[in-house]
Design a protein around this motif. Sequence first.
Motif, PDB file in Angstrom:
ATOM      1  N   ILE A  40      16.100  54.143  23.609  1.00 42.60           N
ATOM      2  CA  ILE A  40      17.448  54.692  23.506  1.00 42.60           C
ATOM      3  C   ILE A  40      17.314  56.187  23.234  1.00 42.60           C
ATOM      4  O   ILE A  40      16.816  56.598  22.187  1.00 42.60           O
ATOM      5  N   ASN A  41      17.753  56.998  24.172  1.00 44.47           N
ATOM      6  CA  ASN A  41      17.476  58.435  24.126  1.00 44.47           C
ATOM      7  C   ASN A  41      18.027  59.123  22.880  1.00 44.47           C
ATOM      8  O   ASN A  41      17.333  59.912  22.252  1.00 44.47           O
ATOM      9  N   TYR A  42      19.267  58.865  22.512  1.00 43.76           N
ATOM     10  CA  TYR A  42      19.850  59.577  21.373  1.00 43.76           C
ATOM     11  C   TYR A  42      19.260  59.111  20.052  1.00 43.76           C
ATOM     12  O   TYR A  42      19.161  59.894  19.107  1.00 43.76           O
ATOM     13  N   VAL A  43      18.841  57.870  19.953  1.00 39.49           N
ATOM     14  CA  VAL A  43      18.169  57.398  18.732  1.00 39.49           C
ATOM     15  C   VAL A  43      16.779  58.024  18.646  1.00 39.49           C
ATOM     16  O   VAL A  43      16.360  58.476  17.578  1.00 39.49           O
ATOM     17  N   ILE A  76      20.674  63.632   5.313  1.00 35.25           N
ATOM     18  CA  ILE A  76      21.973  63.391   5.949  1.00 35.25           C
ATOM     19  C   ILE A  76      21.791  62.838   7.355  1.00 35.25           C
ATOM     20  O   ILE A  76      22.479  61.902   7.767  1.00 35.25           O
ATOM     21  N   LEU A  77      20.845  63.400   8.106  1.00 37.93           N
ATOM     22  CA  LEU A  77      20.560  62.903   9.455  1.00 37.93           C
ATOM     23  C   LEU A  77      20.104  61.448   9.416  1.00 37.93           C
ATOM     24  O   LEU A  77      20.542  60.628  10.229  1.00 37.93           O
ATOM     25  N   ASN A  78      19.272  61.104   8.450  1.00 40.95           N
ATOM     26  CA  ASN A  78      18.816  59.719   8.338  1.00 40.95           C
ATOM     27  C   ASN A  78      19.940  58.790   7.899  1.00 40.95           C
ATOM     28  O   ASN A  78      19.956  57.620   8.297  1.00 40.95           O
ATOM     29  N   PHE A  79      20.874  59.284   7.094  1.00 41.54           N
ATOM     30  CA  PHE A  79      22.040  58.461   6.751  1.00 41.54           C
ATOM     31  C   PHE A  79      22.904  58.194   7.981  1.00 41.54           C
ATOM     32  O   PHE A  79      23.454  57.104   8.133  1.00 41.54           O
ATOM     33  N   PHE A  80      23.041  59.198   8.858  1.00 37.96           N
ATOM     34  CA  PHE A  80      23.768  58.972  10.108  1.00 37.96           C
ATOM     35  C   PHE A  80      23.073  57.918  10.969  1.00 37.96           C
ATOM     36  O   PHE A  80      23.719  57.057  11.558  1.00 37.96           O
ATOM     37  N   PHE A  85      22.948  52.266  12.877  1.00 46.37           N
ATOM     38  CA  PHE A  85      22.306  50.949  12.969  1.00 46.37           C
ATOM     39  C   PHE A  85      23.154  49.865  12.306  1.00 46.37           C
ATOM     40  O   PHE A  85      23.242  48.748  12.809  1.00 46.37           O
ATOM     41  N   VAL A  86      23.777  50.195  11.184  1.00 44.49           N
ATOM     42  CA  VAL A  86      24.662  49.219  10.529  1.00 44.49           C
ATOM     43  C   VAL A  86      25.856  48.923  11.416  1.00 44.49           C
ATOM     44  O   VAL A  86      26.244  47.763  11.596  1.00 44.49           O
ATOM     45  N   TYR A  87      26.442  49.959  12.000  1.00 43.28           N
ATOM     46  CA  TYR A  87      27.562  49.764  12.916  1.00 43.28           C
ATOM     47  C   TYR A  87      27.147  48.911  14.104  1.00 43.28           C
ATOM     48  O   TYR A  87      27.864  47.998  14.517  1.00 43.28           O
ATOM     49  N   GLN A  88      25.985  49.212  14.649  1.00 41.91           N
ATOM     50  CA  GLN A  88      25.482  48.476  15.807  1.00 41.91           C
ATOM     51  C   GLN A  88      25.256  47.006  15.464  1.00 41.91           C
ATOM     52  O   GLN A  88      25.594  46.128  16.239  1.00 41.91           O
ATOM     53  N   SER A  89      24.702  46.735  14.297  1.00 45.10           N
ATOM     54  CA  SER A  89      24.415  45.345  13.943  1.00 45.10           C
ATOM     55  C   SER A  89      25.678  44.574  13.567  1.00 45.10           C
ATOM     56  O   SER A  89      25.754  43.374  13.808  1.00 45.10           O
ATOM     57  N   VAL A 110      13.366  54.030   4.572  1.00 50.14           N
ATOM     58  CA  VAL A 110      12.050  54.438   4.102  1.00 50.14           C
ATOM     59  C   VAL A 110      11.933  55.958   4.145  1.00 50.14           C
ATOM     60  O   VAL A 110      11.436  56.581   3.195  1.00 50.14           O
ATOM     61  N   SER A 111      12.414  56.548   5.203  1.00 46.46           N
ATOM     62  CA  SER A 111      12.372  57.994   5.334  1.00 46.46           C
ATOM     63  C   SER A 111      13.229  58.672   4.262  1.00 46.46           C
ATOM     64  O   SER A 111      12.820  59.682   3.681  1.00 46.46           O
ATOM     65  N   ILE A 112      14.399  58.120   3.979  1.00 44.05           N
ATOM     66  CA  ILE A 112      15.283  58.682   2.949  1.00 44.05           C
ATOM     67  C   ILE A 112      14.613  58.639   1.588  1.00 44.05           C
ATOM     68  O   ILE A 112      14.691  59.594   0.804  1.00 44.05           O
ATOM     69  N   VAL A 113      13.919  57.555   1.286  1.00 45.45           N
ATOM     70  CA  VAL A 113      13.240  57.434  -0.015  1.00 45.45           C
ATOM     71  C   VAL A 113      12.184  58.521  -0.163  1.00 45.45           C
ATOM     72  O   VAL A 113      12.116  59.204  -1.196  1.00 45.45           O
TER      73      VAL A 113
END
Length: 136
Positions: A40-43, A76-80, A85-89, A110-113
């Motif tokens: 998925i290009n944008y992901v 912030i980017l990782n929260f987006f 992913f939450v929206y998608q699931s 993991v990245s956010i942590v």
Amino acid sequence: MLQRIQTIYLLIAAGVSAGLIYAFELWVTPDDIKAFAADINYVLAAFLVSALLSIISIFRYKNRKSQFMLGRLNIILNFFLLGFFVYQSLNLSGETAVSEKGIGMFLPIVSIVFLALANKAIKKDEDLVKSVDRLR
């Protein structure tokens, strides 16, 4: 100084964002097709920008304020990404398009942590420098 603990945290965050996206699938479709972030290009772009921000932040060690700001921007980017992913699931539930959720959806967590740990260490260094400047 590159030999600080925040460098390790930022390298791990960059490795998670750039490397593990090829190892863990995001979801498996009902046709047993594994969807990776590279498909998925944008992901893929969001993960690679996150890794790039982590690498840039490592080499901004002389300017701790911009390093801290880049860390926050990366969080912030990782929260987006996590929100996507939450929206998608939640939006594609059951057997419509996503049959099985993969562990790759949790890579932004993991990245956010590790980014939060790096920012904490950067803040600690900044406070230490400020306290030494007060003594002069």
